[in-house]
Design a protein around this motif. Structure first.
Motif, PDB file in Angstrom:
ATOM      1  N   LYS A 118       0.882  -1.156   0.097  1.00  0.00           N
ATOM      2  CA  LYS A 118       0.130  -0.032  -0.160  1.00  0.00           C
ATOM      3  C   LYS A 118       0.785   1.186   0.159  1.00  0.00           C
ATOM      4  O   LYS A 118       0.586   2.256  -0.675  1.00  0.00           O
ATOM      5  N   MET A 119       1.820   1.272   0.881  1.00  0.00           N
ATOM      6  CA  MET A 119       2.960   2.431   0.747  1.00  0.00           C
ATOM      7  C   MET A 119       3.461   2.761  -0.603  1.00  0.00           C
ATOM      8  O   MET A 119       3.427   3.712  -1.065  1.00  0.00           O
ATOM      9  N   PHE A 120       3.776   1.438  -1.243  1.00  0.00           N
ATOM     10  CA  PHE A 120       4.313   1.726  -2.509  1.00  0.00           C
ATOM     11  C   PHE A 120       3.506   2.165  -3.549  1.00  0.00           C
ATOM     12  O   PHE A 120       3.732   3.115  -4.311  1.00  0.00           O
ATOM     13  N   LEU A 121       2.220   1.769  -3.492  1.00  0.00           N
ATOM     14  CA  LEU A 121       1.178   2.410  -4.411  1.00  0.00           C
ATOM     15  C   LEU A 121       0.907   4.165  -3.879  1.00  0.00           C
ATOM     16  O   LEU A 121       0.883   4.920  -4.904  1.00  0.00           O
TER      17      LEU A 121
ATOM     18  N   LEU B  89      -5.542  -6.010  -1.890  1.00  0.00           N
ATOM     19  CA  LEU B  89      -4.123  -6.127  -1.296  1.00  0.00           C
ATOM     20  C   LEU B  89      -4.240  -7.169  -0.016  1.00  0.00           C
ATOM     21  O   LEU B  89      -5.519  -7.180   0.668  1.00  0.00           O
ATOM     22  N   PRO B  90      -3.637  -7.881   0.412  1.00  0.00           N
ATOM     23  CA  PRO B  90      -2.181  -7.970  -0.104  1.00  0.00           C
ATOM     24  C   PRO B  90      -2.304  -8.931  -1.573  1.00  0.00           C
ATOM     25  O   PRO B  90      -3.049  -9.785  -1.588  1.00  0.00           O
ATOM     26  N   VAL B  91      -1.284  -8.565  -2.251  1.00  0.00           N
ATOM     27  CA  VAL B  91      -1.063  -9.550  -3.611  1.00  0.00           C
ATOM     28  C   VAL B  91      -0.196 -10.602  -2.887  1.00  0.00           C
ATOM     29  O   VAL B  91       1.088 -10.246  -2.558  1.00  0.00           O
TER      30      VAL B  91
ATOM     31  N   ALA C 272      -5.337  -2.161  10.069  1.00  0.00           N
ATOM     32  CA  ALA C 272      -6.086  -1.073   8.917  1.00  0.00           C
ATOM     33  C   ALA C 272      -4.797  -0.200   8.599  1.00  0.00           C
ATOM     34  O   ALA C 272      -5.236   0.660   7.493  1.00  0.00           O
ATOM     35  N   ALA C 273      -3.776  -0.099   9.196  1.00  0.00           N
ATOM     36  CA  ALA C 273      -2.741   0.572   8.875  1.00  0.00           C
ATOM     37  C   ALA C 273      -1.348   0.152   9.122  1.00  0.00           C
ATOM     38  O   ALA C 273      -1.373  -0.784  10.195  1.00  0.00           O
ATOM     39  N   PRO C 274      -0.231   0.838   8.486  1.00  0.00           N
ATOM     40  CA  PRO C 274       1.082   0.276   8.893  1.00  0.00           C
ATOM     41  C   PRO C 274       1.373   0.210  10.535  1.00  0.00           C
ATOM     42  O   PRO C 274       2.025  -0.590  11.046  1.00  0.00           O
TER      43      PRO C 274
END
Length: 863
Positions: A141-144, A460-462, A522-524
């Motif tokens: 998600k961060m990469f996106l 996500l996740p893939v 829900a989040a990192p």
């Protein structure tokens, strides 16, 4: 005769206290805004199978800091996890026919048990593994988010390709032209790869190094050099062919525009578009390019390679000297990725250019010389002059010093419209694509109609597919029958997943943030918890990670800031890089390497093989490595001597930033000290007053001296731990142990002082030998856990010297010294000095003419 105290049973004791700490969750960290926090973190390990002595040293040092800070009242976070993706797992899959996931998690279980046997004060409730989808889904998600913000992009570029592992290698993984793992000759390939825009923060990453005052200077310098900020100029050279026809302009970047008058050739990268254009009709140039591409793209490799060139059918017009031209070459030492992929060669003042010009018979013109040299006779034909000096043979620049000449020539270039002053960085964007299975999948989809599109967040996740095979080289994801085939999230048509996975350096670029909320879905991380715990107050690890891991982590933090995930700039407030653990190497007569337990020393001092008593060649002490077998198994040391012994030796033998040589004598010495300490404490127990005995109103001299020694040790040892001077701290503890052991209580105040000193000692060894400390704390009658006790506080009055050493002179020459009470009356000092045997002999029965007393410093007896 009093009975001998029982021998210290470290196996039973260490198991007992580890169980107590675990049952009571002693080291579990909970956010508490009312308390100051301290986040101590050692670089997490790769689960290769077993811990090694480098791990023992690293985690022992971190544990001392964690336990000390906890005792000092801080709310300590000290977590542990696993850097679990990477190529070794795939290699194991191919060699041992085991799935990478199974191999990895089995290794984690083994290494976790080993780390637990060390008695580390870790919060295991926060354990994470980077190969777990619950971790890497947030990474995707961060990469996106970075992609959307323009910090991630795809680009076609020349890369290092390992033909055996069938994957891209970073420049740092190419060693002398070969793959770091396979040893295969690296090739260059042009591939479209994913990149992260670390160069966007180049200037900030460089300038903020000055604020990291709790980082080693050598690490900051290494990062500064890697970023490589260069002030220089872009210079435009007109090109013609040999017939004089116009062939356009060539732009170069140089950090030494002051040496332009020394130019004797131009050199282009073989990947430069101009070279590609000329190669279309030149088979010789095609062959030269192919040869160059058999090497990697690392700057260090190109610097050491033999300089090769191919003369191109071009001439370059000197921008400052009308009518002067220089030949143009394609060269194997010019990187397309740095500057413009083209340079001007000034062989008089650059070693690389000098080697090239000498080989091809090109002019070597001196344009800089030492200040005291003669311009008429100064020569650089035999070797280049690369120091600063004054400019010569350079028209309007003559006589100027280098920096002044740079400014003057840039101004002239800009005035003439043939150049421009500029700043360049050595740092390249971070290529993050890897053609491997065991890594975090890159969340992108390729559609023939829509191009490359992001995986929707809801998908996500893939996850990696489990049903893969490693029966042939290459990336199993490329040949998976179903996993890579998907529908396009934009148009619904047929599409393909990205089959490259992320460079594993991404996994370690934010794990310290995840530790603040490791189970949040829900989040990192929870922003409040992350704000409370971060940054890491003390990060500990090997200097080998000084550049890439630390630089990438600093970038990732800024990228998160860019997408409003955090407001922080830096992830690590303090950094400590420990030295390596070394051991002698042993080689049998047949050339094979031997393990330390396979050799022994005879009574005569010779080293022989245990199995057949054949002679063994003893090599120098080197970093422990599996290849040379000079390794010691931590399990064996802990089993034979105990975790506290291993910890104590790791802390005591040398300064922690230097290499440590592992010796059997050192380990047995540490073990004997544990036994001696237990014996001293046990013998003292019978003479101690009750645990609740009141403090005496006054103390005898012996009691006061013991108390002073104990309290001074508190102050000095606390400062040692804060400064990472663990070996000095250990030396102070040896000294205090001797003082306590020699104390023979003569009165009640002395007995009370012995108990106090012993309790102080036990509390001080707590961070270093926690199991023994807990055992002695309990033996002293305490019901609490030492791990939960505060750090002892030194009484200020006992830190102040109440005696001074005074020099005694006879006619101005030093004869002896005396101990006096501070500010002793003049008469007392005089009488003490005159009573010294050395002074009595010197006076030889004569009365002194006078006695001069300088309070607290000198008594001078004058005949």
């Amino acid at each position: 005769m009093s009975p001998q105290p029982p021998r210290y049973n470290f196996r039973e004791t260490e198991a007992k206290w580890q169980k107590v700490w675990e049952e009571r969750q002693t080291f579990r960290a909970v956010m508490d805004a009312s308390r100051p926090k301290y986040y101590v973190l050692e670089m997490f390990p790769y689960p290769s199978g077993r811990i090694h002595m480098g791990h023992v040293r690293n985690y022992t040092q971190g544990d001392v800091i964690a336990r000390y800070k906890r005792a000092k009242g801080f709310n300590v976070l000290h977590p542990m996890g696993w850097d679990a993706f990477g190529l070794p797992a795939e290699n194991a899959a191919m060699e041992k026919k085991v799935h990478p996931k199974k191999w990895t998690y089995e290794n984690i279980a083994t290494m976790k048990a080993q780390l637990k046997s060390m008695g580390l004060s870790l919060d295991w409730s926060r354990e994470l593994a980077t190969c777990d989808p619950s971790y890497y889904r947030h990474q995707q998600k961060m990469f996106l988010d970075f992609w959307k913000a323009g910090l991630a992009y795809r680009k076609e570029a020349w890369v290092n390709w390992d033909p055996v592992d069938n994957t891209v290698l970073a420049n740092e993984q190419v060693i002398e032209g070969r793959g770091w793992r396979t040893g295969a000759l690296v090739e260059r390939r042009k591939l479209t790869q994913w990149n992260l825009k670390i160069t966007h923060f180049a200037d900030e990453l460089l300038s903020r190094l000055d604020t990291l005052d709790r980082w080693p200077e050598k690490v900051r310098l290494m990062q500064a050099n890697w970023i490589g900020k260069s002030r220089g100029a872009r210079v435009f050279w007109e090109l013609t062919d040999p017939a004089g026809a116009d062939r356009g302009k060539l732009e170069i970047f140089t950090t030494r525009p002051d040496t332009l008058y020394g130019a004797s050739f131009m050199a282009l990268s073989v990947d430069h578009p101009r070279v590609a254009e000329l190669a279309q009709n030149d088979p010789g140039l095609q062959h030269f390019i192919a040869d160059c591409r058999k090497t990697g793209t690392a700057a260090a490799e190109l610097e050491t390679a033999e300089k090769q060139g191919y003369k191109l059918p071009l001439l370059a017009q000197h921008p400052l000297v009308p009518g002067r031209t220089v030949p143009v070459y394609a060269a194997n030492f010019v990187l397309m990725e740095y500057g413009t992929g083209a340079i001007f060669g000034c062989p008089g003042h650059d070693e690389r250019d000098h080697e090239f010009a000498t080989k091809y018979g090109l002019p070597i013109i001196p344009v800089v010389m030492p200040k005291d040299a003669d311009a008429k006779s100064f020569s650089v034909v035999d070797a280049p002059f690369v120091e600063d000096g004054v400019i010569i043979n350079s028209d309007f620049l003559n006589g100027l010093e280098v920096e002044d000449a740079k400014a003057r020539v840039i101004a002239r270039l800009e005035e003439m419209g043939v150049g421009k002053g500029t700043i360049q960085y050595r740092l390249r964007d971070w290529l993050v694509s890897r053609q491997r299975y065991w890594g975090c999948p890159i969340p992108a989809i390729h559609c023939d109609k829509c191009g490359v599109v992001p995986v929707p967040e809801k998908d996500l996740p893939v996850k990696l597919p489990d049903d893969v095979t490693f029966d042939r080289p290459g990336n199993p994801l490329d040949r998976h029958p179903t996993w890579k085939h998907v529908t396009c999230p934009s148009c619904g048509g047929e599409a393909r997943r990205e089959t490259d996975t992320f460079d594993t350096f991404i996994d370690s670029s934010w794990y310290f943030d995840r530790f603040t909320s490791p189970h949040l879905e829900a989040a990192p991380f929870d922003r409040n918890e992350n704000h409370y715990w971060m940054p890491v107050d003390q990060y500990i690890g090997g200097v080998e990670h000084a550049i890439l891991h630390l630089l990438y982590s600093r970038f990732w933090t800024r990228a998160m800031r860019e997408v409003q995930m955090t407001s922080r700039d830096e992830p690590f407030d303090g950094l400590f890089t420990q030295g390596m653990v070394c051991h002698e190497t042993y080689r049998a007569s047949d050339g094979t390497w031997l393990l330390p337990e396979e050799v022994e020393r005879t009574n005569g001092g010779k080293v022989v093989r245990v199995s057949d008593k054949s002679p063994v060649e003893v090599g120098r002490s080197e970093k422990m490595s599996k290849s040379k077998k000079n390794v010691v198994d931590p399990d064996q040391i802990i089993r034979d001597y105990g975790a506290d012994t291993a910890r104590w030796f790791m802390l005591s033998d040398s300064p922690p930033e230097r290499d440590l040589e592992w010796t059997e004598a050192g380990v047995t010495g540490a073990w004997r000290f544990q036994q001696r300490l237990h014996r001293v404490a046990s013998e003292a127990m019978g003479h101690l007053p009750a645990i609740d005995a009141p403090k005496p109103a006054s103390f005898s001299d012996a009691a006061t001296q013991l108390r002073r020694a104990a309290h001074r040790t508190i102050a000095a040892l606390s400062a040692d731990i804060e400064a990472f001077h663990f070996n000095k701290a250990v030396a102070r503890l040896y000294e205090l142990a001797g003082t306590i052991g020699n104390a023979v209580p003569k009165d009640d105040s002395h007995k009370w002082a012995v108990r106090e000193a012993l309790e102080i000692f036990v509390r001080l060894i707590g961070p270093m030998t926690p199991h023994l400390a807990e055992e002695l704390w309990q033996a002293l009658g305490h019901k609490t856990l030492l791990a939960e006790e505060p750090w002892p506080v030194a009484e200020e009055a006992l830190l102040v010297d109440d005696t001074v050493t005074v020099a005694v002179q006879l006619n101005g020459k030093l004869r002896s010294t005396i101990q006096l009470a501070k500010d002793a009356p003049k008469e007392v000092a005089e009488q003490a000095a005159l009573a010294l045997p050395e002074i009595v002999r010197g006076l030889d029965g004569k009365p002194p003419r006078r006695v001069v007393v300088v309070p607290n410093r000198i008594v001078n007896v004058v005949l």
